[in-house]
Design an enzyme around this catalytic site. Structure first.
Site, PDB file in Angstrom:
ATOM      1  N   SER A  18     -32.839-117.447 -37.770  1.00  0.00           N
ATOM      2  CA  SER A  18     -33.115-116.907 -39.323  1.00  0.00           C
ATOM      3  C   SER A  18     -32.421-117.384 -39.940  1.00  0.00           C
ATOM      4  O   SER A  18     -32.661-117.508 -41.340  1.00  0.00           O
ATOM      5  CB  SER A  18     -33.361-115.224 -39.071  1.00  0.00           C
ATOM      6  N   HIS A  39     -38.245-116.518 -31.601  1.00  0.00           N
ATOM      7  CA  HIS A  39     -38.622-115.039 -31.293  1.00  0.00           C
ATOM      8  C   HIS A  39     -40.058-115.219 -30.481  1.00  0.00           C
ATOM      9  O   HIS A  39     -40.061-114.116 -29.665  1.00  0.00           O
ATOM     10  CB  HIS A  39     -38.781-114.245 -32.457  1.00  0.00           C
ATOM     11  N   GLN A  65     -23.973-112.066 -27.016  1.00  0.00           N
ATOM     12  CA  GLN A  65     -24.783-110.938 -27.121  1.00  0.00           C
ATOM     13  C   GLN A  65     -25.293-110.411 -25.794  1.00  0.00           C
ATOM     14  O   GLN A  65     -25.437-109.413 -25.188  1.00  0.00           O
ATOM     15  CB  GLN A  65     -25.529-110.992 -28.198  1.00  0.00           C
TER      16      GLN A  65
HETATM   17  O1  PAF Z   1     -30.332-110.704 -31.800  1.00  0.00           O
HETATM   18  C1  PAF Z   1     -30.636-109.685 -32.692  1.00  0.00           C
HETATM   19  O2  PAF Z   1     -31.779-110.125 -33.480  1.00  0.00           O
HETATM   20  C2  PAF Z   1     -29.947-108.269 -32.794  1.00  0.00           C
HETATM   21  O3  PAF Z   1     -28.521-108.421 -32.598  1.00  0.00           O
HETATM   22  C3  PAF Z   1     -30.505-107.374 -31.996  1.00  0.00           C
HETATM   23  C4  PAF Z   1     -30.394-107.686 -30.386  1.00  0.00           C
HETATM   24  C5  PAF Z   1     -32.064-107.115 -32.227  1.00  0.00           C
HETATM   25  C6  PAF Z   1     -29.699-105.732 -32.386  1.00  0.00           C
HETATM   26  O4  PAF Z   1     -29.999-105.622 -33.478  1.00  0.00           O
END
Ligand code: PAF
Length: 276
Positions: A182, A33, A149
């Site tokens: 995580s 992150h 995603q």
């Molecule tokens: O990748 C993530 O942590 C989640 O899917 C996101 C993009 C924050 C949406 O809740």
């Protein structure tokens, strides 16, 4: 760094800001992150990180309740990384009434993770669209580890006309190759030692395709067999083209090998992009 919990205060804070880079997260931040935030710092005058564990994207029986919430620690790490604003709404703030309006994901979201996590991408797209509407960033940064995603979010931006540049950042890995997540925190020490097997299998497939093999089904079946024999429960191992996330045709060169599999009670995903 400002930590803001309401939409109203966030809009007021961002009213005069011209260049916003958004990093949407569910918190419990790790070095992966932080790399997203560092990329955002390079791309925007004001970096906003959102922290929201989005119930809508967890399938029934999923890990919503046990998903780690570590706001104080996350804020420390974000401040160090150069983040300007943390947006950490509670559920009532983001979903003040039942969220009946939901985005329908594209066909490409029905396979891979989408096949095994009913409603997941609908929930992801809905919350991401909502964050885009609230924050109005010019850039939004996501990890490439969540490859599908990222793919569906790019489709969201194209098809719904968001004036937002989507940036995908390289997956961060442990020294043994395990992709940071995580969910790695759920692993026991034995599971942690075994967890690298998923990325090893993807790496093996990548190497074999690079050396000329194109029988993708056989390659993926052999990886599935290897993981299964080591006690994993495999959702999928698949090779797809990068352009459409479709089964590669003979002329497809830009490929990605993806896997999703359970080690005990923990579901891990990973992928490797390559050209062959
Ligand atoms: O990748 C993530 O942590 C989640 O899917 C996101 C993009 C924050 C949406 O809740």
């Amino acid at each position: 760094m400002d930590v803001i919990h309401t939409v109203g205060e966030l809009r007021a804070r961002l009213r005069a800001v011209s260049s916003i880079a958004l990093v949407p997260t569910m918190g419990n931040l790790h070095a992966g992150h932080i790399a997203l935030v560092e990329e955002a710092v390079r791309r925007g005058k004001c970096v906003v990180a959102s922290i929201f564990v989005n119930r809508l994207q967890f399938e029934p029986g999923g890990d919503f309740d046990r998903y780690p919430r570590t706001l104080a620690h996350d804020c420390e790490a974000l401040a160090k990384a150069g983040c300007h604003v943390v947006f950490a709404p509670d559920e009532n703030e983001l979903y003040p009434e039942p969220q009946e309006i939901l985005l329908v994901p594209p066909k490409s979201a029905e396979q891979l993770c989408g096949q095994f996590r009913p409603g997941h991408f609908q929930g992801v797209l809905t919350v991401v669209a909502k964050l885009f509407n609230i924050v109005a960033p010019h850039t939004a940064v996501f990890g490439r580890k969540d490859y599908q995603q990222l793919f569906v979010i790019r489709a969201l931006v194209r098809q719904m006309g968001y004036p937002i540049e989507i940036v995908g950042v390289e997956t961060k890995r442990e020294p043994d190759g395990l992709a940071l997540s995580s969910r790695n925190g759920y692993l026991s020490s034995e599971e942690r030692a075994a967890a690298v097997r998923l990325s090893q299998n993807l790496k093996r497939i990548k190497g074999l395709v690079e050396s000329g093999q194109r029988d993708f089904d056989a390659l993926c079946a052999s990886a599935t067999a290897d993981l299964t024999s080591a006690g994993w429960r495999v959702d999928y191992v698949a090779v797809r083209n990068q352009s459409g996330l479709a089964f590669p045709g003979p002329s497809d060169r830009d490929l990605v090998v993806l896997g999703g599999a359970w080690l005990g009670k923990t579901r891990l995903i990973d992928n490797l992009e390559f050209r062959a």
